[in-house]
Design a protein around this motif. Structure first.
Motif, PDB file in Angstrom:
ATOM      1  N   GLN A   1      44.551  37.709  45.235  1.00 24.43           N
ATOM      2  CA  GLN A   1      45.435  38.749  44.728  1.00 24.43           C
ATOM      3  C   GLN A   1      46.645  38.175  43.988  1.00 24.43           C
ATOM      4  OE1 GLN A   1      46.157  41.762  47.562  1.00 24.43           O
ATOM      5  NE2 GLN A   1      47.475  42.948  46.215  1.00 24.43           N
TER       6      GLN A   1
ATOM      7  N   ASP B   1      40.035  39.863  44.465  1.00 23.50           N
ATOM      8  CA  ASP B   1      40.818  40.774  45.299  1.00 23.50           C
ATOM      9  C   ASP B   1      42.014  41.297  44.508  1.00 23.50           C
ATOM     10  OD1 ASP B   1      41.921  42.223  47.291  1.00 23.50           O
ATOM     11  OD2 ASP B   1      42.342  40.553  48.642  1.00 23.50           O
ATOM     12  N   GLU B   2      41.901  42.492  44.012  1.00 19.65           N
ATOM     13  CA  GLU B   2      42.981  43.113  43.234  1.00 19.65           C
ATOM     14  C   GLU B   2      43.614  42.106  42.271  1.00 19.65           C
ATOM     15  OE1 GLU B   2      45.330  45.992  45.024  1.00 19.65           O
ATOM     16  OE2 GLU B   2      44.264  45.999  46.930  1.00 19.65           O
TER      17      GLU B   2
ATOM     18  N   THR C   1      39.974  43.998  51.629  1.00 21.90           N
ATOM     19  CA  THR C   1      40.194  42.550  51.668  1.00 21.90           C
ATOM     20  C   THR C   1      39.412  41.924  52.815  1.00 21.90           C
ATOM     21  OG1 THR C   1      42.367  42.761  50.665  1.00 21.90           O
ATOM     22  CG2 THR C   1      41.968  40.777  51.942  1.00 21.90           C
TER      23      THR C   1
HETATM   24 MG   LIG Z   1      43.825  43.937  50.367  1.00 22.14          MG
END
Ligand SMILES: [Mg+2]
Ligand SMILES: Nc1ncnc2c1ncn2[C@@H]1O[C@H](COP(=O)(O)OP(=O)(O)OP(=O)(O)O)[C@@H](O)[C@H]1O
Lengths: 273, 358
Positions: B90, B166-167, B51
């Protein structure tokens, strides 16, 4: 559903609360419309003479204007400072954060009289500012904790990535705050501002040390007046103050919905709307 | 794209990026390039700096050292939105007080485009990601997968050069993740965009990536195609992380590795000396009958786990424990602990892991 005994206790409890919370208001109202010349219930007839009297008392009118102006100023400044403080302490971990939190909350725990005295001594020592300025500073201290509290609560669990997303999509910092963060914390800001206004408008404890002969707030004027001249006009002024506060709460209710403000629903959406 | 120009091959370029927190480097001298139009995945365990790396590309964090260039232009001094890198967060970070339409329109409104143009572009975008029926809903009235698509649409509408994710699927269930993977790849191709995708899910990384960058403790361990990363891990960490189980240390002499009682032929040209190798779990053939291969052994079965299409089988070969994955053939259906089988693999499948790797 509720068993009888419980229902009885609940009923008695509710009645007690009504009597103790609303009783004084009813009595106050009754006294304010008495026709007699001293504090009594209106056995001798109902009249609005004390309200007439009140409106002729320029000291009360001046003090009321002082109070409203002061409350508006203190609330406006507190909202800005308090919201900024709440954001700083919720969002970031930094040295001195604990101290700031403590200072912002201190006026809630320190007796008002002490805060009032401290501010008086401080201002006398440095010798600047008249009663209006001193009172404004005092009332900012007094109201700040409520704003910090209410805004912090509405910031709990706020996803700060929303601001990052806004910046990433081309918003300036100010724009990101105004368009993304502020609408979501608005309930807290409004509720805090409402508290702040009423607390400032009602305050005697701090203000009594800081008002001067030429500058008094309404509650202080009322207090001084009651000390040597106990006429039913006191009741009339009190009722007027209560009505003003109630009107203020009603205004907030009409604009935003007090229920929603307290439940934290303003600004976030209402699917049915 | 038939031929790549020099810039296209280094469309995004990180050079010596370093970031410290409290004196500790959480991203440490990371350099890599991303080719225009490809999906690069940053893969690594929790806390390895994925991240942080993405935030530095997005412009939310300034690197302590190093530079970042997009399309041959240095961007690390520019503000986030000037970089042409749009981020999908995320947990999506959708604006909960705005409808889907307002969320998607946000980036265009910030560009102060005429209202009619914004409306038209938003409608187009919503149709492309099949969100048009939900335009007037609020994020909390959408499913996780739909919210994910809103986040994607909100980022894509500003026509970024690079999409940072991000994810993006981490809060969704396994089935939906697989479906969204496919959708993401469709969108990625349709928009001809370059994507940096962060995940700690190995299968996800392999499934969607042209290139995988494996990070560990702030360091870039290895970068390459999924097949390269899996078949030729260049460090012990990467081998472990991508699921290698049979890591053996021994001595190589004349193309043969000796580790205790075990000896195995190495690929041609392997240097002599102490060497660590991996025998990939999926390259070992086993059978009750004879099996052929450069390295063939008699083995004892020490564990059997049925996984559906494959079986995970523990073997003991010349005093060394192995773990292999084998198709669930009829022959192995009743395999039991203690059975004797034959196992074999080719010298070319044995991969030496450089000693410099941890
Ligand atoms: Mg992360
Ligand atoms: N603001 C910060 N202050 C101090 N340390 C931080 C900060 N942000 C991240 N770190 C540390 O930096 C390291 C890398 O964090 P990062 O968020 O990049 O990890 P990650 O690879 O994304 O992990 P995950 O898979 O859990 O999301 C972690 O050890 C983390 O604790």
């Amino acid at each position: 559903m509720i068993p009888n005994a419980e229902r009885l206790i609940l009923g008695a409890w509710t009645a007690l609360i009504c009597v103790f919370m609303l009783g004084p208001l009813v009595v106050m109202f009754a006294i304010s419309v008495t026709a007699s010349g001293y504090i009594s219930l209106p056995y001798e007839g109902i009249s609005l003479r004390w309200y007439h009297d009140m409106l002729r008392q320029t000291v009360f009118i001046d003090a009321a204007i002082n109070s409203v102006v002061l409350a508006l100023q203190a609330t406006a400044i507190s909202v800005v400072l308090g919201t900024a403080t709440a954001i700083a302490v919720t969002r970031y971990r930094f040295p001195g954060r604990g101290i700031i939190l403590m200072l912002a909350g201190a006026p809630l725990f320190v007796p008002l009289v002490m805060t009032g005295l401290a501010i008086l001594i401080f201002f006398s020592a440095i010798g600047i500012g008249g009663p209006a300025e001193r009172l404004l500073v005092a009332h900012i201290c007094l109201t700040l904790p409520y704003i910090v509290r209410m805004v912090s609560v509405s910031l709990a669990g706020f996803d700060w990535n929303q601001e990052a997303a806004a910046l990433n999509l081309g918003a300036s910092r100010l724009r990101a705050f105004v368009e993304v963060t502020l609408p979501q914390i608005l309930p807290g800001v409004i509720a805090g501002a409402a508290f702040a206004f009423i607390i400032s408008f009602d305050d005697v404890g701090i203000s009594i040390f800081l008002t001067g002969a030429a500058y008094k707030t309404l509650p202080v004027e009322l207090y001084a007046f009651a000390a040597f001249d106990l006429t039913p006009m006191i009741a009339a002024v009190s009722v007027a103050m209560i009505l003003f506060s109630a009107a203020f709460v009603l205004l907030i209710e009409r604009l935003f919905g007090v229920q929603k403000v307290l439940a934290g629903e303003v600004g976030t959406k209402n699917p049915a709307a | 794209m038939t031929s790549l120009s020099a810039t296209d091959a280094q469309y995004l370029r990180l050079s010596g990026i370093t970031k410290h927190y409290g004196g500790i480097p959480v991203v440490n001298d990371v350099s890599f390039g991303v080719t225009r139009g490809e999906v690069l995945t940053i893969l690594g365990p929790s806390g390895c700096g994925k991240t942080t790396t993405l935030k530095m590309i997005a412009g939310f964090l300034a690197p302590d050292q190093g530079s970042i260039a997009i399309d041959d232009k240095r961007v690390d001094t520019l503000s986030s939105h000037q970089r042409g890198a749009a981020m999908v967060f995320q947990n999506y970070a959708l604006f909960p007080h705005m409808t889907v339409r307002r969320n998607v329109a946000f980036g265009l409104r910030m560009q102060k485009l005429p209202a009619a143009q914004i409306a038209r572009e938003v409608d187009e975008m919503l149709a492309r990601v099949r969100l048009d029926p939900y335009a007037e809903r609020y994020p909390k009235e959408l499913s996780g997968g739909q919210q994910q698509r809103v986040a994607l649409a909100r980022a894509l509408i500003i026509k970024p050069k690079i999409l940072l994710l991000d994810e993006p699927f981490s809060s969704l269930d396994a089935k939906l993740r697989k479906q969204l993977r496919v959708e993401f790849l469709e969108v990625h191709r349709a928009f001809g965009i370059t994507s940096i995708f962060v995940t700690h899910d190995l299968e996800e990384a392999f499934a969607i990536s042209d290139k995988v960058a494996v990070m560990n403790g702030g360091l870039l361990e290895q970068i390459g195609s999924p097949v390269e990363i899996f078949a030729r891990p260049r460090s012990r960490f990467v081998a472990d992380f991508v699921g290698h189980k049979n890591l053996i240390s021994g001595d190589v002499a004349n193309g043969v590795l000796t580790a205790g009682a075990l000896s195995m032929k190495m690929p041609a040209g392997t240097a002599n000396g102490p060497t660590q190798v991996t025998v990939p779990v999926h390259r070992v053939r086993i059978s009750r009958g004879p099996v052929s291969g450069d390295n063939a052994y008699a083995a004892a079965v020490s564990s059997v786990t049925f996984l559906g299409p494959a079986m995970q089988i523990g073997l003991e070969i010349a005093g060394t424990a192995f773990e292999v994955y084998s198709p669930s053939t009829a022959e192995l259906a009743d395999l039991a602990i203690g059975d004797r089988v034959n196992a074999a693999w080719d010298a070319g499948d044995v991969t030496a892991i450089p000693a410099s790797g941890k």
